[in-house]
Scaffold this motif. Structure first.
Motif, PDB file in Angstrom:
ATOM      1  N   THR A  19       0.160   5.038  -1.451  1.00 61.81           N
ATOM      2  CA  THR A  19       0.049   6.224  -0.596  1.00 61.81           C
ATOM      3  C   THR A  19       1.093   7.280  -0.958  1.00 61.81           C
ATOM      4  N   GLN A  20       2.232   6.848  -1.497  1.00 65.40           N
ATOM      5  CA  GLN A  20       3.253   7.808  -1.919  1.00 65.40           C
ATOM      6  C   GLN A  20       2.777   8.672  -3.087  1.00 65.40           C
ATOM      7  N   MET A  71      -0.461   9.691  -3.329  1.00 66.13           N
ATOM      8  CA  MET A  71      -1.728  10.299  -2.947  1.00 66.13           C
ATOM      9  C   MET A  71      -1.788  11.793  -3.274  1.00 66.13           C
ATOM     10  N   LEU A 126       0.811  -1.212   0.000  1.00 70.47           N
ATOM     11  CA  LEU A 126       0.000   0.000   0.000  1.00 70.47           C
ATOM     12  C   LEU A 126       0.851   1.271   0.000  1.00 70.47           C
ATOM     13  N   HIS A 127       2.062   1.169   0.546  1.00 68.93           N
ATOM     14  CA  HIS A 127       2.907   2.361   0.592  1.00 68.93           C
ATOM     15  C   HIS A 127       3.201   2.899  -0.810  1.00 68.93           C
ATOM     16  N   GLU A 139      -0.547   8.474   7.273  1.00 68.68           N
ATOM     17  CA  GLU A 139       0.275   9.616   6.876  1.00 68.68           C
ATOM     18  C   GLU A 139      -0.213  10.233   5.573  1.00 68.68           C
ATOM     19  N   ALA A 140      -0.852   9.410   4.720  1.00 73.43           N
ATOM     20  CA  ALA A 140      -1.272   9.889   3.401  1.00 73.43           C
ATOM     21  C   ALA A 140      -2.641  10.552   3.402  1.00 73.43           C
ATOM     22  N   LEU A 141      -3.470  10.274   4.399  1.00 71.83           N
ATOM     23  CA  LEU A 141      -4.845  10.773   4.372  1.00 71.83           C
ATOM     24  C   LEU A 141      -4.916  12.298   4.352  1.00 71.83           C
ATOM     25  N   ALA A 189       1.238   3.869   6.822  1.00 75.33           N
ATOM     26  CA  ALA A 189       1.435   4.664   5.608  1.00 75.33           C
ATOM     27  C   ALA A 189       0.140   5.345   5.197  1.00 75.33           C
ATOM     28  N   LEU A 190      -0.986   4.647   5.364  1.00 72.83           N
ATOM     29  CA  LEU A 190      -2.276   5.223   5.016  1.00 72.83           C
ATOM     30  C   LEU A 190      -2.576   6.429   5.892  1.00 72.83           C
ATOM     31  N   ASP A 234       1.230  -0.898   6.318  1.00 73.09           N
ATOM     32  CA  ASP A 234       0.243  -0.340   5.387  1.00 73.09           C
ATOM     33  C   ASP A 234      -0.630   0.701   6.073  1.00 73.09           C
TER      34      ASP A 234
END
Length: 558
Positions: free
Chosen positions: A135-136, A138, A131-132, A164-166, A161-162, A158
């Motif tokens: 998310t990178q 996003m 998933l990272h 941090e990306a939201l 990382a999610l 995962d």
């Protein structure tokens, strides 16, 4: 899977899909041309669109329309091999069996989808651990509104990382992380970026192994989510211990329309805790407290605020171990929910001899469309009260009485309801101890020759008469001769009990003749009916001659 993909790719038409992709990217292309004209960029300068859609450090700017078209074609081909079609602003790869290579290919395409609003990669095991890589990217799909990652085997890395990306997708309105066990214990890592003013409207965390600490955190977060309309925490059995915190947060969720706490380990005390929050949930449309077996007894003194849910349309209390006192208390409340459309009280066996008053007062719910009271151990008096009430439920579309033995021999009490049922779509009478006389009455009063004119059961789409082994072959013959009048029937089930096997009688030939006159039927359940060789041949000939897609589920020839 590879064969399926190859076939889909070779047979797919490229024109409509190219059109869809063009539509997807048209806004960005127009914006790019406008900026080029206004700013007079040179060939060596990247356009604003390219800067927005390509990774700033690693990707090279698009230098021509040809390269843009190439990216479109790659996107189109990627969808084709997965059996999908391009949909404007939506990338739906739900249950596509994505491989690691597919994931890399999808990630490489994200920079070219700047207007993406919906991304669904649920039910793909290989998402877990990768998933990272998504998310990178996003920040390149910052317009994303819907993100669905259900059952993706997300790892702890995962979910971190999610989280941090939201913050890169401030327009997010729906987040679905259901069926990912690693979400449990890590919920703060995921939702920590949600701040006051968040636009999130739908949050689904079904079967995520949430802990009591997760529940406490969520309760503290809810006041931040002022736009929240749907909250589904079902099948998280440990959050019952933090219900005080969740209920406190719900008091600030005045826009909530759907609350699902199915199988959440709720207890008698939970009803009182939730009852205190109900007065703040005036917009609630759906409440699901089902499959909380320790809830029984909790409604005795703690259901007064339910009446505040004036807009409630769906109430699900099935398998909650309701007691006689619970039923007495609910009798004072449920009939006052005038907008109620669906009521499920099934699998509450203790209400069988105490629900007469409640069932009688259901006549005050004119909007009721679905009534499910299967397996409630109804007794003769309660069934009579139900039959008398059902005549007044003119909007009823779903009626489930299965596993109530008292129906057998007493179906005549429902005949007036069935004769007047212009709206009924689903009728389930499985394991009701029906006898031949019941079927005869059903045939005589509800399948008359004038059925089309009178409207008796004319709209019925699903009929379940399974596990009624006491009906003799003569009864099934009469039934099969007249089932042809149910022109909108899609599903019919006349299966026998698992412990019983019987030879099909001559009624099977009548059934085949009737099916010819049922243009919409697709499924006929007749498990454990044994087809002799002659009837097996008839069925095979029927399949070949009629070229109808009808599944006869008989469990194989005996």
């Amino acid at each position: 899977m590879s064969q399926t993909r190859k076939k889909t790719s070779s047979e797919g038409e490229t024109k409509p899909q190219t059109s869809s992709v063009n539509k997807f990217l048209r806004g960005s292309k127009a914006e790019s041309r406008k900026e080029n004209n206004d700013l007079k960029t040179t060939d060596s300068q990247p356009t604003n669109w390219i800067q927005k859609t390509a990774p700033s450090e690693t990707a090279k700017p698009l230098s021509s329309e040809m390269e843009l078209r190439s990216s479109m074609e790659k996107y189109e081909q990627f969808l084709q091999k997965l059996g999908k079609k391009a949909v404007n602003k939506c990338l739906d790869l739900n249950n596509c069996g994505l491989t690691t290579a597919d994931m890399k290919e999808m990630v490489a395409l994200l920079p070219f989808l700047p207007d993406l609003e919906e991304l669904d990669i649920s039910w793909n095991d290989f998402v877990g651990g990768t998933l990272h890589s998504i998310t990178q990217q996003m920040h390149l799909v910052s317009k994303l509104k819907i993100l669905r990652l259900g059952s993706c085997r997300l790892t702890t890395d995962d979910v971190q990382a999610l989280g941090e990306a939201l913050e890169m997708i401030p327009e997010l309105v729906e987040l679905n992380l259901s069926w990912n066990s690693k979400v449990g214990g890590n919920l703060p890592l995921i939702l920590q970026k949600f701040q006051k003013g968040s636009k999130i409207q739908m949050l689904k965390l079904v079967d995520c192994t949430l802990t009591s600490e997760d529940g406490t955190f969520l309760g503290q977060l809810l006041p931040m989510l002022q736009s929240l309309e749907v909250l589904d925490l079902s099948i998280n059995r440990d959050i019952g211990g933090s219900l005080n915190s969740i209920a406190q947060g719900l008091k600030s969720s005045s826009n909530l329309k759907v609350l699902k706490l199915h199988s959440c380990g709720l207890s008698q005390k939970s009803v009182k805790i939730l009852d205190a929050a109900f007065r703040y949930l005036a917009e609630l449309r759906k409440l699901d407290l089902s499959c909380n077996k320790d809830l029984g007894g909790g409604f005795e003194d703690s259901s007064a605020q339910l009446v505040m849910l004036k807009h409630l349309q769906v109430l699900d209390l099935h398998q909650c171990s309701l007691t006689a006192d619970d039923v007495m208390s609910l009798t004072q409340v449920i009939p006052l929910l005038s907008n109620l459309q669906e009521l499920d009280l099934s699998a509450n066996k203790k209400m069988g001899n105490s629900s007469e008053n409640l069932l009688s007062r259901l006549r005050f719910l004119p909007a009721l469309k679905s009534l499910v009271i299967n397996n409630c151990a109804l007794e003769s008096e309660t069934f009579t009260a139900l039959a008398e009430t059902s005549v007044h439920l003119s909007a009823l579309e779903v009626f489930n009485l299965s596993w109530n033995k008292c129906v057998g021999g007493n179906l005549k009490l429902l005949l007036e309801t069935l004769k007047l049922s212009m709206s009924l779509r689903v009728l389930r009478l499985s394991s009701c101890s029906l006898v031949t006389e019941d079927v005869v009455l059903l045939e005589r009063f509800c399948f008359p020759a004038s059925v089309i004119q009178t409207g008796h059961l004319a709209k019925l789409r699903k009929l379940d008469l399974s596990y009624n082994d006491s009906i003799c072959d003569a009864g099934w013959t009469m039934f099969c001769q007249n089932v042809r009048f149910l022109k909108e029937l899609i599903e019919l089930d006349i299966s026998l009990r698992p412990s019983n096997f019987r030879d099909c009688g001559q009624w099977f030939r009548h059934l085949l003749c009737a099916v010819i006159k049922l243009p919409q039927i697709t499924e006929i359940g007749m498990k454990r009916w044994i087809l002799p060789a002659s009837q097996e041949e008839e069925l095979e000939c029927f399949d070949q001659d009629k070229k109808r897609s009808i599944h006869f589920d008989h469990g194989g020839f005996q």
